[in-house]
Design a protein around this motif. Structure first.
Motif, mmCIF file in Angstrom:
data_model
loop_
_atom_site.group_PDB
_atom_site.id
_atom_site.type_symbol
_atom_site.label_atom_id
_atom_site.label_comp_id
_atom_site.label_asym_id
_atom_site.label_seq_id
_atom_site.Cartn_x
_atom_site.Cartn_y
_atom_site.Cartn_z
ATOM 1 N N GLN A 234 0.836 -1.199 0.000
ATOM 2 C CA GLN A 234 0.000 0.000 0.000
ATOM 3 C C GLN A 234 0.871 1.249 0.000
ATOM 4 O O GLN A 234 1.768 1.391 0.839
ATOM 5 C CB GLN A 234 -0.905 0.017 1.231
ATOM 6 N N LEU A 235 0.631 2.132 -0.938
ATOM 7 C CA LEU A 235 1.411 3.365 -1.041
ATOM 8 C C LEU A 235 0.647 4.517 -0.410
ATOM 9 O O LEU A 235 -0.561 4.656 -0.599
ATOM 10 C CB LEU A 235 1.712 3.687 -2.506
ATOM 11 N N GLY A 236 1.360 5.330 0.341
ATOM 12 C CA GLY A 236 0.751 6.506 0.941
ATOM 13 C C GLY A 236 0.901 7.716 0.041
ATOM 14 O O GLY A 236 1.606 7.686 -0.970
ATOM 15 N N LYS A 237 0.255 8.792 0.422
ATOM 16 C CA LYS A 237 0.394 10.041 -0.315
ATOM 17 C C LYS A 237 1.807 10.579 -0.104
ATOM 18 O O LYS A 237 2.304 10.611 1.020
ATOM 19 C CB LYS A 237 -0.628 11.055 0.191
ATOM 20 N N PRO A 238 2.509 10.975 -1.178
ATOM 21 C CA PRO A 238 3.875 11.494 -1.018
ATOM 22 C C PRO A 238 3.925 12.619 0.018
ATOM 23 O O PRO A 238 3.034 13.465 0.079
ATOM 24 C CB PRO A 238 4.222 12.007 -2.421
ATOM 25 N N LYS A 239 4.999 12.605 0.833
ATOM 26 C CA LYS A 239 5.149 13.610 1.889
ATOM 27 C C LYS A 239 6.402 14.441 1.645
ATOM 28 O O LYS A 239 7.406 13.936 1.135
ATOM 29 C CB LYS A 239 5.240 12.936 3.261
ATOM 30 N N GLU A 240 6.318 15.700 2.024
ATOM 31 C CA GLU A 240 7.464 16.602 1.918
ATOM 32 C C GLU A 240 8.074 16.818 3.297
ATOM 33 O O GLU A 240 7.352 17.030 4.278
ATOM 34 C CB GLU A 240 7.043 17.950 1.324
ATOM 35 N N PHE A 241 9.408 16.765 3.350
ATOM 36 C CA PHE A 241 10.141 16.999 4.588
ATOM 37 C C PHE A 241 11.169 18.098 4.337
ATOM 38 O O PHE A 241 11.847 18.091 3.302
ATOM 39 C CB PHE A 241 10.863 15.729 5.048
ATOM 40 N N THR A 242 11.278 19.028 5.271
ATOM 41 C CA THR A 242 12.286 20.084 5.169
ATOM 42 C C THR A 242 13.530 19.638 5.924
ATOM 43 O O THR A 242 13.482 19.381 7.132
ATOM 44 C CB THR A 242 11.761 21.403 5.754
ATOM 45 N N VAL A 243 14.646 19.523 5.200
ATOM 46 C CA VAL A 243 15.896 19.049 5.807
ATOM 47 C C VAL A 243 17.035 19.974 5.405
ATOM 48 O O VAL A 243 16.970 20.673 4.387
ATOM 49 C CB VAL A 243 16.217 17.600 5.371
ATOM 50 N N THR A 244 18.088 19.959 6.215
ATOM 51 C CA THR A 244 19.296 20.730 5.916
ATOM 52 C C THR A 244 20.343 19.798 5.328
ATOM 53 O O THR A 244 20.596 18.711 5.862
ATOM 54 C CB THR A 244 19.846 21.389 7.189
ATOM 55 N N ILE A 245 20.949 20.220 4.226
ATOM 56 C CA ILE A 245 21.951 19.395 3.549
ATOM 57 C C ILE A 245 23.286 19.536 4.279
ATOM 58 O O ILE A 245 23.764 20.652 4.531
ATOM 59 C CB ILE A 245 22.080 19.820 2.074
ATOM 60 N N ARG A 246 23.872 18.399 4.615
ATOM 61 C CA ARG A 246 25.141 18.376 5.338
ATOM 62 C C ARG A 246 26.295 18.132 4.374
ATOM 63 O O ARG A 246 26.091 17.815 3.198
ATOM 64 C CB ARG A 246 25.116 17.290 6.417
ATOM 65 N N VAL A 247 27.504 18.255 4.908
ATOM 66 C CA VAL A 247 28.721 18.042 4.115
ATOM 67 C C VAL A 247 29.488 16.871 4.712
ATOM 68 O O VAL A 247 29.794 16.855 5.914
ATOM 69 C CB VAL A 247 29.606 19.302 4.101
ATOM 70 N N GLN A 248 29.787 15.880 3.875
ATOM 71 C CA GLN A 248 30.567 14.715 4.315
ATOM 72 C C GLN A 248 31.964 14.810 3.715
ATOM 73 O O GLN A 248 32.124 14.987 2.510
ATOM 74 C CB GLN A 248 29.875 13.424 3.864
ATOM 75 N N THR A 249 32.989 14.703 4.571
ATOM 76 C CA THR A 249 34.379 14.872 4.121
ATOM 77 C C THR A 249 35.156 13.579 4.349
ATOM 78 O O THR A 249 34.757 12.727 5.153
ATOM 79 C CB THR A 249 35.055 16.003 4.899
ATOM 80 N N PRO A 250 36.302 13.429 3.669
ATOM 81 C CA PRO A 250 37.171 12.280 3.953
ATOM 82 C C PRO A 250 37.607 12.286 5.420
ATOM 83 O O PRO A 250 37.810 13.350 6.018
ATOM 84 C CB PRO A 250 38.357 12.495 3.006
ATOM 85 N N ARG A 251 37.773 11.099 5.990
ATOM 86 C CA ARG A 251 38.103 10.991 7.407
ATOM 87 C C ARG A 251 39.418 11.697 7.741
ATOM 88 O O ARG A 251 39.555 12.327 8.791
ATOM 89 C CB ARG A 251 38.194 9.509 7.790
ATOM 90 N N GLU A 252 40.408 11.618 6.818
ATOM 91 C CA GLU A 252 41.722 12.200 7.115
ATOM 92 C C GLU A 252 41.682 13.714 7.230
ATOM 93 O O GLU A 252 42.599 14.329 7.806
ATOM 94 C CB GLU A 252 42.757 11.777 6.065
ATOM 95 N N TRP A 253 40.646 14.343 6.684
ATOM 96 C CA TRP A 253 40.565 15.799 6.779
ATOM 97 C C TRP A 253 40.340 16.260 8.227
ATOM 98 O O TRP A 253 40.539 17.424 8.550
ATOM 99 C CB TRP A 253 39.433 16.331 5.908
ATOM 100 N N LEU A 254 39.916 15.327 9.071
ATOM 101 C CA LEU A 254 39.680 15.692 10.465
ATOM 102 C C LEU A 254 40.991 15.890 11.225
ATOM 103 O O LEU A 254 41.035 16.575 12.254
ATOM 104 C CB LEU A 254 38.844 14.607 11.156
#
Length: 349
Positions: free
Chosen positions: A238-258
Motif C-alpha cells: 500500500q502506497l501513501g500520499k507522497p510527503k514533503e520533509f524540510t531538511v538541511t543538507i550536510r557536508v561529508q568529508t574524507p576521514r583524514e581531513w579531520l
C-alpha cells in the motif's frame, strides 16, 4: 304581392337562449376554420431571410481506415437562410453531422465551401431552406488514411498501491496512426498506459479484475483497437500520499581531513546558503511514511580531494539522501547545490 304577415316572419332568437348560443358557435366555428387556413397558407408560402446558429461536426465514423485531422471539434456556424418561417424555427440550433469519409476523397487537404457542404445534408434538403451565406465561409478539411501498428504492449497504471501477477486480456492492442503522423511515434519504446486505478483502499493480497481504458498517444488522429482491456492483478504494498520533509543538507568529508591541515588551508563556501535547506519528497509504503520524521532523513554532499582543485566558479555538489533502513520508502531526486573550497590567505603553497 303584399307584405308577409307578421306571424310568418322569422324572429331572431331570444338573447342568451339555447338557439342564440348555437347560432354564435356556428358563425365562430367557420371564422376559426377560415382563419386557420389563412395562417397555414401564409406559413407555406411566406418566406423570410433570417440569421440562425447551428453546429457542424465533420467526422469519418463510417470507416476504420480514415481520420479527419482537421477540424477536430464541432464548428459553430452562423447562417443566413431563407425559407418557411416554421422550418427556419425548427432548424435553428440544429446539431449537424457531415461524414467526410462518404463524400470526400482520402488524403484531401483543402478549403471546402460550407454552403456547398451544408446543401448536401439531408436535414437541409428536408427543411427546404436556401443557405444564403455562412460565417465562416469555408472550412479547412484534412483527411488522412490510417496505418496500423499491431501488437502494442500495455502498461498497468495504478496509484495508492503496488500490483503483482498482472495479466491483460487481450495482451496487446492495435494502434492506428495517420500516415502523415507516423514519424511522431517511437516504435522502439512504444508502450501504452492504461487509465489509473486507485488501490488505496484495497487490502494487500486481494485479487481484482478491472476493465480499463487504454490511453491514446498524444498524436493527432490516433485511434486504438480495442479501446479497453480487462486486467487481473493482486494488490501488493500500500502506497501513501507522497510527503514533503524540510531538511538541511550536510557536508561529508574524507576521514583524514579531520586530522590533517585541510581546514587550516581551505575554507568552505556555499553558493547560496538558502538552498542548503530543501524540501525533499518521499514516497512509498503508507505506514512507513506516517512514521517517518525529518530528523531521520540524512541529506548530504560528499567532498573529495578533487574538491580542492583551484577552479573558477562553483562546484556542483550531488545531493545524496539516506533514509532509515527497513522502510519501504524512497526520496525523489534533489537538485545539486553549489559550493567551493577557497584557499585561505597564507594557507600554504
Amino acid at each position: 304581392m303584399g307584405a308577409r304577415p307578421a306571424a310568418f316572419e322569422k324572429q331572431p332568437p331570444r338573447r342568451f337562449s339555447r338557439e342564440w348560443f348555437l347560432n354564435g358557435l356556428r358563425t365562430g366555428g367557420w371564422v376559426a376554420v377560415i382563419t386557420l387556413l389563412v395562417w397555414v397558407y401564409a406559413d407555406i408560402h411566406f418566406t423570410e431571410g433570417r440569421s440562425i446558429r447551428v453546429t457542424l461536426r465533420i467526422h469519418t465514423d463510417s470507416t476504420d481506415n480514415m481520420v479527419a485531422l482537421n477540424p477536430t471539434a464541432p464548428l459553430a456556424l452562423q447562417l443566413e437562410v431563407k425559407g418557411r418561417r416554421h422550418a427556419i424555427e425548427q432548424f435553428a440550433g440544429a446539431k449537424l453531422s457531415y461524414d467526410a469519409a462518404k463524400e470526400l476523397p482520402p488524403g484531401l487537404h483543402a478549403e471546402v465551401s460550407i454552403v456547398e457542404l451544408l446543401e448536401e445534408l439531408p436535414e437541409v434538403r428536408k427543411a427546404g431552406l436556401e443557405i444564403l451565406s455562412t460565417r465562416p465561409k469555408a472550412v479547412d478539411i484534412h483527411l488522412d488514411t490510417l496505418e496500423t501498428i499491431a501488437g502494442v504492449p500495455v502498461r498497468f497504471e495504478r496509484s495508492g498501491g503496488e500490483a503483482t501477477d498482472i495479466k491483460f486480456t487481450p495482451e496487446r492492442v492495435n494502434l492506428l496512426v495517420p500516415t502523415s503522423r507516423l514519424s511522431e511515434i517511437n516504435r522502439q519504446k512504444l508502450e501504452l498506459p492504461t487509465e489509473t486505478v486507485d488501490l488505496r483502499d484495497r487490502a494487500v493480497g486481494e485479487q481484482l479484475s478491472k476493465r480499463v481504458r487504454v490511453q491514446v498517444p498524444e498524436v493527432l488522429g490516433c485511434r486504438l483497437s480495442p479501446e479497453f482491456v480487462d486486467v487481473t492483478f493482486t494488490v501488493g504494498q500500500q502506497l501513501g500520499k507522497p510527503k514533503e520533509f524540510t531538511v538541511t543538507i550536510r557536508v561529508q568529508t574524507p576521514r583524514e581531513w579531520l586530522t590533517d591541515d585541510t581546514w587550516s588551508q581551505y575554507k568552505f563556501e556555499a553558493q547560496d546558503p538558502l538552498v542548503w535547506t530543501r524540501k525533499i519528497t518521499v514516497r512509498g509504503d503508507r505506514m512507513d511514511l506516517e512514521g517517518l520524521r525529518p530528523e531521520e532523513i540524512n541529506a548530504y554532499i560528499i567532498l573529495t580531494q578533487d574538491s580542492k582543485r583551484q577552479t573558477e566558479g562553483w562546484w556542483p555538489g550531488k545531493v545524496h539522501v539516506q533514509l532509515p533502513r527497513g522502510l519501504k520508502v524512497q526520496a525523489d531526486p534533489v537538485d545539486d547545490v553549489g559550493y567551493r573550497l577557497v584557499k585561505r590567505s597564507g594557507g600554504g603553497p
